[in-house]
Each structure stands twice: as C-alpha cells, then as structure tokens.
Design a protein around this motif. Structure first.
Motif, PDB file in Angstrom:
ATOM      1  N   ALA A  62      36.598  29.485  30.181  1.00 11.60           N
ATOM      2  CA  ALA A  62      37.692  29.460  29.567  1.00 11.60           C
ATOM      3  C   ALA A  62      37.271  30.046  27.839  1.00 11.60           C
ATOM      4  O   ALA A  62      36.087  29.203  27.808  1.00 11.60           O
ATOM      5  CB  ALA A  62      38.608  28.925  29.458  1.00 11.60           C
ATOM      6  N   PHE A  63      37.859  31.082  27.407  1.00 13.87           N
ATOM      7  CA  PHE A  63      37.396  31.424  26.492  1.00 13.87           C
ATOM      8  C   PHE A  63      39.374  31.356  25.250  1.00 13.87           C
ATOM      9  O   PHE A  63      39.929  31.732  25.487  1.00 13.87           O
ATOM     10  CB  PHE A  63      36.712  32.958  26.685  1.00 13.87           C
ATOM     11  CG  PHE A  63      35.305  32.377  27.408  1.00 13.87           C
ATOM     12  CD1 PHE A  63      34.532  33.033  26.496  1.00 13.87           C
ATOM     13  CD2 PHE A  63      35.096  32.532  28.254  1.00 13.87           C
ATOM     14  CE1 PHE A  63      33.165  33.110  26.717  1.00 13.87           C
ATOM     15  CE2 PHE A  63      34.095  32.298  28.661  1.00 13.87           C
ATOM     16  CZ  PHE A  63      33.222  32.571  28.215  1.00 13.87           C
ATOM     17  N   LEU A  64      38.621  31.051  24.244  1.00 15.47           N
ATOM     18  CA  LEU A  64      39.875  31.329  22.596  1.00 15.47           C
ATOM     19  C   LEU A  64      39.050  31.807  21.531  1.00 15.47           C
ATOM     20  O   LEU A  64      37.908  31.928  21.432  1.00 15.47           O
ATOM     21  CB  LEU A  64      39.919  29.687  22.651  1.00 15.47           C
ATOM     22  CG  LEU A  64      40.263  29.569  21.299  1.00 15.47           C
ATOM     23  CD1 LEU A  64      41.723  31.251  21.479  1.00 15.47           C
ATOM     24  CD2 LEU A  64      40.776  28.559  20.923  1.00 15.47           C
ATOM     25  N   SER A  65      38.673  33.606  21.273  1.00 11.27           N
ATOM     26  CA  SER A  65      38.048  33.899  20.509  1.00 11.27           C
ATOM     27  C   SER A  65      38.998  34.794  19.330  1.00 11.27           C
ATOM     28  O   SER A  65      40.566  35.353  20.060  1.00 11.27           O
ATOM     29  CB  SER A  65      37.237  35.009  20.900  1.00 11.27           C
ATOM     30  OG  SER A  65      36.617  36.020  20.178  1.00 11.27           O
ATOM     31  N   GLU A  66      39.192  34.699  18.310  1.00 14.18           N
ATOM     32  CA  GLU A  66      39.537  35.248  17.137  1.00 14.18           C
ATOM     33  C   GLU A  66      40.345  37.338  18.303  1.00 14.18           C
ATOM     34  O   GLU A  66      40.833  37.882  17.657  1.00 14.18           O
ATOM     35  CB  GLU A  66      39.533  35.239  15.904  1.00 14.18           C
ATOM     36  CG  GLU A  66      40.198  36.162  14.958  1.00 14.18           C
ATOM     37  CD  GLU A  66      39.727  36.198  13.753  1.00 14.18           C
ATOM     38  OE1 GLU A  66      40.707  36.096  12.477  1.00 14.18           O
ATOM     39  OE2 GLU A  66      38.137  35.342  13.208  1.00 14.18           O
ATOM     40  N   LEU A  86      32.871  36.663  13.366  1.00 21.49           N
ATOM     41  CA  LEU A  86      33.056  36.570  12.440  1.00 21.49           C
ATOM     42  C   LEU A  86      33.910  35.975  11.650  1.00 21.49           C
ATOM     43  O   LEU A  86      34.942  36.700  11.204  1.00 21.49           O
ATOM     44  CB  LEU A  86      33.090  38.804  11.743  1.00 21.49           C
ATOM     45  CG  LEU A  86      32.965  39.366  10.161  1.00 21.49           C
ATOM     46  CD1 LEU A  86      31.398  38.353   9.937  1.00 21.49           C
ATOM     47  CD2 LEU A  86      32.467  40.569  10.024  1.00 21.49           C
ATOM     48  N   ASP A  87      32.941  34.998  10.784  1.00 26.73           N
ATOM     49  CA  ASP A  87      34.056  33.763   9.934  1.00 26.73           C
ATOM     50  C   ASP A  87      33.638  35.008   8.553  1.00 26.73           C
ATOM     51  O   ASP A  87      31.983  34.668   8.168  1.00 26.73           O
ATOM     52  CB  ASP A  87      33.575  32.661  10.367  1.00 26.73           C
ATOM     53  CG  ASP A  87      34.294  32.040   9.653  1.00 26.73           C
ATOM     54  OD1 ASP A  87      34.867  31.826   9.393  1.00 26.73           O
ATOM     55  OD2 ASP A  87      33.922  30.669   8.964  1.00 26.73           O
ATOM     56  N   GLU A 209      41.402  27.067  15.209  1.00 28.31           N
ATOM     57  CA  GLU A 209      40.874  26.793  15.950  1.00 28.31           C
ATOM     58  C   GLU A 209      39.491  27.398  15.557  1.00 28.31           C
ATOM     59  O   GLU A 209      38.398  26.179  15.317  1.00 28.31           O
ATOM     60  CB  GLU A 209      41.109  26.201  16.812  1.00 28.31           C
ATOM     61  CG  GLU A 209      41.839  25.473  17.391  1.00 28.31           C
ATOM     62  CD  GLU A 209      42.534  24.741  18.848  1.00 28.31           C
ATOM     63  OE1 GLU A 209      41.383  24.720  19.641  1.00 28.31           O
ATOM     64  OE2 GLU A 209      43.648  24.947  19.442  1.00 28.31           O
ATOM     65  N   TRP A 210      39.026  28.154  15.895  1.00 33.61           N
ATOM     66  CA  TRP A 210      37.888  28.635  15.984  1.00 33.61           C
ATOM     67  C   TRP A 210      37.305  28.945  14.081  1.00 33.61           C
ATOM     68  O   TRP A 210      36.015  29.045  14.519  1.00 33.61           O
ATOM     69  CB  TRP A 210      37.943  30.850  16.209  1.00 33.61           C
ATOM     70  CG  TRP A 210      38.261  31.208  15.102  1.00 33.61           C
ATOM     71  CD1 TRP A 210      38.559  31.681  14.486  1.00 33.61           C
ATOM     72  CD2 TRP A 210      40.161  31.522  15.946  1.00 33.61           C
ATOM     73  NE1 TRP A 210      40.283  32.351  14.188  1.00 33.61           N
ATOM     74  CE2 TRP A 210      40.997  32.143  15.432  1.00 33.61           C
ATOM     75  CE3 TRP A 210      40.636  31.730  17.281  1.00 33.61           C
ATOM     76  CZ2 TRP A 210      42.363  33.060  15.599  1.00 33.61           C
ATOM     77  CZ3 TRP A 210      42.119  31.730  17.738  1.00 33.61           C
ATOM     78  CH2 TRP A 210      42.129  32.597  17.027  1.00 33.61           C
ATOM     79  N   ASP A 211      37.713  28.847  13.383  1.00 38.63           N
ATOM     80  CA  ASP A 211      37.486  28.642  11.552  1.00 38.63           C
ATOM     81  C   ASP A 211      37.095  27.071  11.735  1.00 38.63           C
ATOM     82  O   ASP A 211      35.908  26.669  11.208  1.00 38.63           O
ATOM     83  CB  ASP A 211      38.637  28.517  11.348  1.00 38.63           C
ATOM     84  CG  ASP A 211      39.270  30.278  10.301  1.00 38.63           C
ATOM     85  OD1 ASP A 211      38.210  31.251  10.711  1.00 38.63           O
ATOM     86  OD2 ASP A 211      40.119  30.325  10.947  1.00 38.63           O
ATOM     87  N   THR A 212      36.952  26.138  12.101  1.00 37.17           N
ATOM     88  CA  THR A 212      36.507  24.702  12.192  1.00 37.17           C
ATOM     89  C   THR A 212      36.152  23.953  13.476  1.00 37.17           C
ATOM     90  O   THR A 212      35.223  22.873  12.855  1.00 37.17           O
ATOM     91  CB  THR A 212      38.168  23.980  11.229  1.00 37.17           C
ATOM     92  OG1 THR A 212      39.131  24.423  13.265  1.00 37.17           O
ATOM     93  CG2 THR A 212      38.846  24.372  10.861  1.00 37.17           C
ATOM     94  N   ALA A 213      36.273  24.740  14.300  1.00 44.76           N
ATOM     95  CA  ALA A 213      36.079  23.530  15.474  1.00 44.76           C
ATOM     96  C   ALA A 213      34.244  23.951  15.655  1.00 44.76           C
ATOM     97  O   ALA A 213      33.454  22.929  15.727  1.00 44.76           O
ATOM     98  CB  ALA A 213      35.968  24.602  17.637  1.00 44.76           C
ATOM     99  N   PRO A 214      32.784  25.186  15.409  1.00 47.48           N
ATOM    100  CA  PRO A 214      31.600  24.375  14.967  1.00 47.48           C
ATOM    101  C   PRO A 214      31.365  23.477  13.892  1.00 47.48           C
ATOM    102  O   PRO A 214      30.285  22.566  14.532  1.00 47.48           O
ATOM    103  CB  PRO A 214      31.388  25.868  14.970  1.00 47.48           C
ATOM    104  CG  PRO A 214      32.089  26.765  14.732  1.00 47.48           C
ATOM    105  CD  PRO A 214      33.695  25.838  15.259  1.00 47.48           C
TER     106      PRO A 214
END
Length: 258
Positions: A62-66, A86-87, A209-214
């Motif tokens: 599955a995918f969760l993208s900004e 692009l964070d 989530e995508w700001d912190t996960a990696p």
C-alpha cells in the motif's frame, strides 16, 4: 529483512534528487493546497517518479503519499510505503537548500526502513531496523550515530514553523541548551542522527506521517529517540495521518527537556 526494499528506495531517491535539483534551478509556480500548504510541479513530478517506480516493484504494498489521495484500504495492509516527495517545499521555494525527499516503509504500524535524500547537499541518509543508520556521500557509505552529550546541547528549530511554546522551552533550559540553529525539513533529524546536534522540538499539529516516518528509524538506529511529548512512541499507517501532539527528537531520552 527489507534489504531489497532499502536498495530500491535509495535508487529512486537518487533519481528524484536529480529531478528536484533541476527544478530548483528554475522558476516554479506555487499553488496552495486545501490545507494551506504550498505545492509545486517539482513536488508532483517527484511523487510521480517515486510512486510509479515503487508500485511497479511492489504491487501488493500500500501507499501513503503527501501528493496522492489517501486510500484507506492501506489500513488493511501490513506493508505501506510512506512518502513525501519534497519535504520542505517552503525551503525549496525560498532556496534555503535544506529540502529533502522522504521515503519510509512501515510494517505492522512500525517503520522498518527509512531513506532521506538531501539533494542540494548530495547526501542520502538511511536506517534499516536492527541494522544501523548510515549516510551516503558520493561513493562513500558511513555508519552514523548520535552524540553522547548531555550538556552544551545544540537545539535545531524549524526555519518556517517555530512557535512560542518551543521558544519558551528552549529559554527555560538555557542552562543545558547552549546553541540554537535553524534548519529546514527532515534534515534536522539527520543532523541529530549524525551527531551534529542533540535536540529538536515540534510541539504543534502541522506535520503528518510522511514528515516523520523515515527519520524515526534513522534516528533510532543511530542511537537516538523520537517520541511524542507524553513520551509514547509514534505509530504509522494510521487513519488520522496528522501528528497532532507533535514530537521531540533527541540524542538521549534524558535530553528531552520539558
């Protein structure tokens, strides 16, 4: 586990880095999204590049993208790629050089692989569960770890999202926090993982989530901590993607000064 995913995430992060640097040197139009955040063609094209590649490689994930509409069917999948193509779009627009690409893989609500590319500095940071954290510069890959400092701390703050509560905390602990510097995007966490700073606060609900996960897995594998202000860990692949309580990153748990 997940070495293949890591390799593919690094590969596409490098490709996306080249794409963003090309756009960085051009004038790009800025749009404002419904959540009042900016977006550019660079965000969209980076997202297309990353998601197309990973979906071809991992069609069952599955995918969760900004930059994509959220498909809540992801909640039924143990494996989810979490992506910010692009964070630090404001950093990108205003040419601070400190924008990034965030790609993470969550397994059963826990991040197990994280890749952060910092295109302008030609660096790629990554963390793999139980295998350590690393930075790639050119042809060199180096293991990284947090500093051991408990005094004379360096605290990194957001360039564009630094609030009064965070300012007050830093002032309250000025006996330990001796240096304060601004830094954009998820690059702050990478510098902490690399031992070049010790602390950062984000005590507001704006991140997702995508700001912190990696960076969570990168910091943890480097020996640091990422926690919510109530000292509980973050979970991923949630229905509500907002980090509503905020978070704190530190080289050591005892340096989470509240």
């Amino acid at each position: 586990m997940f070495e293949k995913e890591l390799k593919d995430m690094i590969f596409i992060a490098k490709k996306a880095s080249s794409l963003l640097v090309d756009y960085y040197n051009k004038h790009v139009e800025v749009e404002i999204k419904s959540d009042n955040s900016p977006v550019t063609i660079a965000d969209k094209e980076s997202n297309k590049l990353i998601t197309t590649y990973l979906k071809e490689k991992y069609p069952t994930y599955a995918f969760l993208s900004e930059e994509d509409k959220d498909d809540l069917n992801r909640l039924n999948n143990d494996l989810v790629f979490i992506i910010d193509p692009l964070d630090g779009t404001e950093d990108f627009i205003k040419h601070t050089d400190q924008f990034a690409i965030n790609i993470a893989l969550s397994y059963k609500h826990e991040v197990v692989v994280g890749v952060i590319a910092v295109p302008f500095y030609k660096k790629i940071y990554y963390g793999l569960k139980d295998s350590g954290a690393f930075v790639i510069e050119g042809d060199t890959t180096k293991r990284i770890s947090v500093s051991n400092k408990t005094e004379d701390l360096t605290c990194l703050t957001s360039v564009f999202h630094f609030n009064e509560k965070e300012k007050e905390l830093i002032a309250k602990h000025s006996d330990k926090i001796k240096n304060v510097a601004k830094c954009g995007s998820s690059y702050k966490a990478c510098l902490i993982a690399e031992g070049k700073a010790e602390l950062t606060y984000r005590l507001q609900p704006g991140t997702k989530e995508w700001d912190t996960a990696p960076f969570e897995i990168i910091v943890k594998e480097a020996g640091g901590v990422v926690l919510k202000p109530d000292f509980t860990p973050m979970k991923y692949n949630r229905e509500d993607v907002y980090n509503r309580e905020g978070y704190i990153i530190a080289n050591k748990k005892e340096n989470i000064l509240l």
